[in-house]
Write an enzyme that holds these catalytic residues in place. Structure first.
Site, PDB file in Angstrom:
ATOM      1  N   SER A   3       0.844  -1.218   0.006  1.00 17.78           N
ATOM      2  CA  SER A   3      -0.140  -0.098  -0.054  1.00 17.78           C
ATOM      3  C   SER A   3       0.803   1.078  -0.066  1.00 17.78           C
ATOM      4  O   SER A   3       2.080   1.255   0.438  1.00 17.78           O
ATOM      5  CB  SER A   3      -0.922  -0.041   1.230  1.00 17.78           C
ATOM      6  OG  SER A   3      -0.114   0.417   2.332  1.00 17.78           O
ATOM      7  N   ASP A   4       0.402   2.390  -0.420  1.00 18.15           N
ATOM      8  CA  ASP A   4       1.174   3.630  -0.283  1.00 18.15           C
ATOM      9  C   ASP A   4       0.814   3.839   1.285  1.00 18.15           C
ATOM     10  O   ASP A   4      -0.192   3.139   2.020  1.00 18.15           O
ATOM     11  CB  ASP A   4       0.402   4.709  -0.965  1.00 18.15           C
ATOM     12  CG  ASP A   4       1.474   6.079  -0.985  1.00 18.15           C
ATOM     13  OD1 ASP A   4       2.563   6.079  -0.215  1.00 18.15           O
ATOM     14  OD2 ASP A   4       1.268   6.858  -1.773  1.00 18.15           O
ATOM     15  N   TRP A   5       1.639   4.559   1.705  1.00 14.61           N
ATOM     16  CA  TRP A   5       1.805   4.684   3.476  1.00 14.61           C
ATOM     17  C   TRP A   5       0.255   5.473   3.874  1.00 14.61           C
ATOM     18  O   TRP A   5       0.155   6.760   3.785  1.00 14.61           O
ATOM     19  CB  TRP A   5       2.771   5.453   3.594  1.00 14.61           C
ATOM     20  CG  TRP A   5       4.051   4.966   3.905  1.00 14.61           C
ATOM     21  CD1 TRP A   5       5.056   5.043   4.921  1.00 14.61           C
ATOM     22  CD2 TRP A   5       4.726   3.640   3.045  1.00 14.61           C
ATOM     23  NE1 TRP A   5       6.251   4.262   4.704  1.00 14.61           N
ATOM     24  CE2 TRP A   5       6.000   3.369   3.668  1.00 14.61           C
ATOM     25  CE3 TRP A   5       4.270   3.204   1.790  1.00 14.61           C
ATOM     26  CZ2 TRP A   5       6.883   2.464   3.242  1.00 14.61           C
ATOM     27  CZ3 TRP A   5       5.203   2.281   1.314  1.00 14.61           C
ATOM     28  CH2 TRP A   5       6.508   1.783   2.042  1.00 14.61           C
ATOM     29  N   GLY A   6      -0.470   4.450   4.352  1.00 11.58           N
ATOM     30  CA  GLY A   6      -1.404   4.867   4.905  1.00 11.58           C
ATOM     31  C   GLY A   6      -2.817   4.937   3.846  1.00 11.58           C
ATOM     32  O   GLY A   6      -3.886   5.416   4.306  1.00 11.58           O
ATOM     33  N   ALA A   7      -2.480   3.982   2.942  1.00 12.42           N
ATOM     34  CA  ALA A   7      -3.591   3.964   1.881  1.00 12.42           C
ATOM     35  C   ALA A   7      -4.867   2.888   2.203  1.00 12.42           C
ATOM     36  O   ALA A   7      -5.775   2.860   1.447  1.00 12.42           O
ATOM     37  CB  ALA A   7      -3.009   3.523   0.558  1.00 12.42           C
TER      38      ALA A   7
END
Ligand code: BGC
Length: 753
Positions: A226-230
Site C-alpha cells: 500500500s502507499d503509506w496509510g492507503a
C-alpha cells in the site's frame, strides 16, 4: 529460504502479521522461524534512507539526488535512465535496502499536480518506456523497484479519499498504459497502490485493479504494497490482492485479518496468497544481497551532473545568445544561481551530500558577477536586491537570470492553484530584460509555468529540478561544453485555462471527473487546435538536424507483423549533438474519437557535425490500437494510418502511410431502432438496404441514376431508424415483421464471420 515449509508452520496470527510493516520502513521479524526483516525506502531519484526513526523520523542519510522524473524524462533516453537506475540500485545494495520506492509513472493530467515533478510525462508511452528503463537499472543490481502510485493518482488535493471518475477507455489508454508497459517490460519486484479511489473503489481494495488487470491480464508476479496509510478496509484489501500494508498498523489491522479468518469471512487461501508473496519478496532480497558493495558518493554525484546535462531543455535562443561567449561580461542574477532549487518536497526529498551551484561552477569557465535579485518563498519584491540586480545587468553584456518556483510553491501534499511564478521574479526578469537585450532565463521548476516574459528575453533554458549536479550541468550547457539535447516531456500551455482538466481539477468534494477522457496533454491541444507556449517533444540544440529518406517496411500490415520505420537524420550545423527523433501514429479516419496523433516511438541519436545516421523504429500492432470497451480489449480499426516522424509534436518532418488490417471486426447487432447510416456502413448492410429499396421510393423518391442525388438521398436518410421506414413507406411489404426478418438475417450473416 524454504517458503513452503515456512508456510506450513506459520500460525494465522503470524501470517497476518507478516502482511503489514513492523514500523515505517521494515517488514516484520518472526524469530522462531528465522524470518528477518527487509528494509524499503524512498526513492525514486536517490536514497532517502531514514537512520534513526525514534529520534527524528525525517533524518535521512547523506546521499545523491539525481534529476527528478520531470527532468530525466526530457532526456528521452532509455539508456540514461537505466544508468541512473543502476547507480541507485548499487546505492541500495550498499545501504542494505531491499526495495526502493519508485519510480512513479502517473500521468500529468494537470500542470497543477503538486507531485508532477516526480512523474515523467503527460504521454503514457514515454512515461512507460522511461520508468521501465529506470527499473531495469535498479533491479540489475539485485534490489527491487516499486512502481507507484497504481493508479489514477493525478493530484494531491484530497489524495487519500478522492475518487477519480474515469472511463475505462481513458484508464486503459492513458492512466494504466505506462504501468502496463512497466510490468510487461521490466518486471518490477513490487507495485505500490495509490491512495485515491477509482470510480468509487479505493485502490488498496480494488480487486479489478490489483488482481484482474495487474496479475491476470498483465502477468505481474511480484508483491503489491500500500502507499503509506492507503489502507481503508484491510480484509477487503487481502481479498483484492494487497499483499503488504505499509507502514505498520500497530497490529490493529492484523487483528482484523485474523478475526475475519476465524469468522470464515476470509479464507486461509486468500491470506496465504499475500503472506507467500511477502516471503517471496524477502527471499528475493536475501538472494540478491551483495554485502560487499560500496558506493562512492562523489562519483555518483558526478554521474548525477552528467545525467542532468542530458536532460536540460533549450526553449529559446534568439540571435544565438547561447552558448555564452567567455570573452563577454556575464552577470548571474537570482538566488537560484547560488542556491539552486534542484529537487521537490515530500517523500522524495534527499539529504544531498554535495550540491553544485551554477555560481560556483561558472568559475570553470569565466568570472561572472552575481546579484541575488529576490528572496524566495514569497511574491514580495525586495527593492534593494532588485536595483542591485538591475545595475549588474546594465554593466554586463549578457544577463543570466536563475528563476523558477520556490519550494513553497509546489510540493508533494498539495496542488498549485495557478501556474504563475512569484511576482518578485517576474518583475526582476521584466526590469532586467528592459536594460539588457541579451537576457537569458534559466528555470528551476517541477511543472509548467506561465511565461509572460517569453517574448522579452533572448534565451530560455528549462532545467527543471535536475538533481544536486544541477549547477554544473547548467554551466556546461550555458557555456557550450554540453550541447543541449533534452526535449519537453509535457506541453507548456500559454495559460492554465487552456489545459483540458481546467474545469475539473481538482474536482468537487470527493470526486474528480476525468471528463476530458483520452484527450490529455498534446492529445487535447492538437484536437482543439490550441497553440501551446511550447509543445510536447520540443527542444532546441546549438546545432541543426535534417530528416530524410523515411522508409516503411510494409505498405500493408496485419496484426502479426511488425512495422519497421527507417529515417535518416543528418547534423547540418556546426556542433556535435544529440537529436531526439519522435515517431507518431495517426489514424486517418476513425469511427471513434481518437487523438490527432500519438507518440509511439522515440530514439536519441548522437551525430558529429556533418554526420548522418539511420534511425530505426519497430512498431507492433498495439501502436495502431485503441481500447474498445465493447470487447474489453484493444482493437485496430481497418484503414490508413499515417506514420509521422519529426523533431517535436509540432514539427513533423516526414510522413508516410500504412494500411493496417487486423482481420477483426467489432461485433455488431442491429435492430429496428438501428439507423440506415449505421447499417449502410457495413458492406453486408449496404447490400441489404440496396435490395430492400431497389423497387421503392422509400429512401426519398429521387432518381437513383443521378449519382449526386443518390448521395444526397443517402445522407438524408442515414439518420432514419428502420422502424421509421415502416411508417413512412407506402410499400405494403414494409411491415415491422418483414423488417425484423431482414435485420435478423443480417445479424446472422454478420455473426457467422
Ligand atoms: C508517498 C509515497 C512514498 C511513501 C513513503 C507516501 O506519502 O505517497 O510515494 O513512497 O509516502 O514515504
Amino acid at each position: 529460504m524454504n517458503i513452503e515449509s515456512i508456510m506450513n508452520e506459520l500460525t494465522i496470527e503470524e501470517k497476518a502479521s507478516l502482511c503489514s510493516g513492523a514500523d515505517f520502513w521494515h517488514t516484520k521479524t518472526i524469530e522462531r522461524m528465522d524470518i528477518d526483516p527487509i528494509m524499503v525506502s524512498d526513492g525514486p531519484h536517490g536514497l532517502r534512507k531514514n537512520v534513526d526513526l525514534a529520534d527524528n523520523p525525517n533524518q535521512a542519510i547523506e546521499a545523491v539526488c539525481f534529476p527528478a522524473a520531470c527532468a530525466s524524462a526530457c532526456s528521452f533516453d532509455r539508456g540514461l535512465l537505466e544508468e541512473l537506475g543502476k547507480a541507485i540500485g548499487k546505492e541500495c545494495q550498499t545501504e542494505k535496502l531491499a526495495v526502493i520506492l519508485g519510480p512513479g509513472c502517473n500521468i500529468k493530467r494537470s500542470p497543477l499536480c503538486g507531485r508532477n515533478f516526480e512523474y515523467f510525462s503527460e504521454d503514457p508511452y514515454l512515461a512507460g518506456q522511461l520508468a521501465a528503463a529506470h527499473i531495469k537499472g535498479v533491479q540489475s543490481q539485485g534490489v527491487g523497484a516499486c512502481i507507484k502510485h497504481f493508479a489514477a493518482n493525478n493530484q494531491e488535493t484530497r489524495r487519500f479519499s478522492v475518487s477519480a471518475e474515469v472511463s475505462e477507455r481513458a484508464l486503459r489508454e492513458i492512466y494504466l498504459a505506462p504501468f502496463e508497459a512497466v510490468i510487461k517490460e521490466s518486471k518490477p519486484w513490487t507495485v505500490m497502490c495509490s491512495y485515491n479511489r477509482i470510480n468509487g473503489v479505493h485502490s488498496s481494495q480494488n480487486k479489478w485493479l490489483l488482481t484482474d488487470v495487474l496479475r491476470d491480464e498483465w502477468g505481474f508476479e511480484g508483491l503489491v504494497m500500500s502507499d503509506w496509510g492507503a489502507v481503508d478496509d484491510r480484509v477487503e484489501g487481502i481479498r483484492a490482492g494487497l499483499d503488504l500494508e505499509m507502514p505498520s498498523s500497530m497490529g490493529k489491522n492484523d487483528r482484523l485479518i485474523v478475526e475475519a479468518v476465524e469468522r470464515g469471512e476470509l479464507s486461509v487461501d486468500e491470506l496465504d496468497r499475500c503472506t507467500r508473496r511477502v516471503l517471496e519478496l524477502i527471499a528475493r532480497a536475501q538472494e540478491g544481497a551483495r554485502p560487499d558493495m560500496v558506493w562512492d558518493k562523489k562519483k555518483d554525484h558526478e554521474l548525477a551532473a552528467r545525467i542532468a546535462s542530458e536532460c536540460i531543455v533549450l526553449l529559446k535562443n534568439e540571435g544565438d545568445v547561447l552558448p555564452l561567449d567567455k570573452n563577454k561580461k556575464i552577470a548571474f542574477i537570482g538566488l537560484f544561481a547560488k542556491e539552486p532549487r534542484y529537487q521537490g518536497g515530500g517523500s522524495s526529498h534527499i539529504n544531498s551530500k554535495y550540491i553544485d551551484s551554477a555560481l560556483d561552477c561558472s568559475s570553470d569557465y569565466v568570472k561572472v558577477t552575481y546579484a541575488q535579485g529576490y528572496v524566495t518563498d514569497s511574491d514580495r519584491t525586495d527593492e534593494a536586491l532588485l536595483s542591485e540586480a538591475v545595475e549588474n545587468a546594465k554593466a554586463a553584456d549578457v544577463a543570466v537570470i536563475f528563476a523558477g518556483l520556490p519550494d513553497a510553491f509546489e510540493s508533494e501534499g498539495f496542488d498549485r492553484r495557478h501556474m504563475k511564478m512569484p511576482e518578485c521574479q517576474l518583475r526582476l526578469i521584466d526590469e532586467i530584460a528592459a536594460v539588457n537585450k541579451n537576457t537569458v532565463v534559466v528555470l528551476h521548476n517541477g511543472a509548467p509555468i506561465e511565461m509572460p516574459f517569453n517574448d522579452k528575453v533572448s534565451g530560455i533554458v528549462e532545467a527543471y529540478l535536475c538533481g544536486d549536479g544541477t549547477g554544473k550541468a547548467v554551466c556546461d550547457v550555458l557555456f557550450g561544453k554540453q550541447n543541449p539535447c533534452g526535449k519537453l516531456a509535457e506541453t507548456f500551455p500559454k495559460k492554465l485555462s487552456d489545459n483540458p482538466s481546467y474545469l475539473n481539477f481538482p474536482g468537487f468534494g470527493d470526486k474528480v471527473s476525468y471528463s476530458e477522457g483520452i484527450f490529455v496533454g498534446y492529445r487535447y491541444y492538437e484536437a482543439k487546435d490550441i497553440e501551446p507556449l511550447y509543445p510536447f517533444g520540443y527542444g532546441l540544440s546549438y546545432t541543426t538536424f535534417e530528416y530524410s529518406d523515411l522508409r516503411l517496411s510494409h505498405s500493408e500490415l496485419d496484426e502479426s507483423k511488425t512495422l519497421s520505420v527507417e529515417v535518416t537524420v543528418t547534423n547540418t550545423g556546426k556542433y556535435d549533438g544529440k537529436e531526439i527523433v519522435e515517431l507518431y501514429v495517426s489514424d486517418r479516419e476513425s469511427s471513434v474519437a481518437r487523438p490527432v496523433k500519438e507518440l509511439k516511438g522515440f530514439e536519441k541519436v548522437f551525430l558529429k557535425a556533418g554526420e548522418s545516421k539511420k534511425v530505426v523504429f519497430r512498431l507492433d500492432s498495439r501502436a495502431f490500437a485503441y481500447y474498445e470497451p465493447a470487447i474489453e480489449d484493444w482493437f485496430i480499426e481497418y484503414g490508413a494510418y499515417d506514420i509521422l516522424v519529426g523533431a517535436s509534436s509540432a514539427d513533423i518532418r516526414l510522413k508516410d502511410t500504412v494500411y493496417v488490417n487486423s482481420g477483426k471486426r467489432l461485433p455488431v447487432h442491429f435492430d429496428l431502432n438501428s439507423n440506415l447510416g449505421d447499417i449502410r456502413q457495413l458492406p453486408e448492410g449496404a447490400r441489404m438496404l440496396a435490395d430492400l429499396f431497389s423497387s421503392t421510393d422509400a429512401t426519398g423518391g429521387h432518381d437513383d441514376d443521378d449519382e449526386n442525388m443518390k448521395r444526397v438521398s443517402e445522407m438524408m436518410t442515414n439518420e432514419l431508424p428502420l422502424r421509421a421506414v415502416v411508417s413512412f413507406s407506402a410499400d405494403p411489404r414494409f411491415t415491422r415483421e418483414y423488417m425484423k426478418s431482414m435485420i435478423d438475417k443480417l445479424n446472422e450473416t454478420l455473426g457467422e464471420e
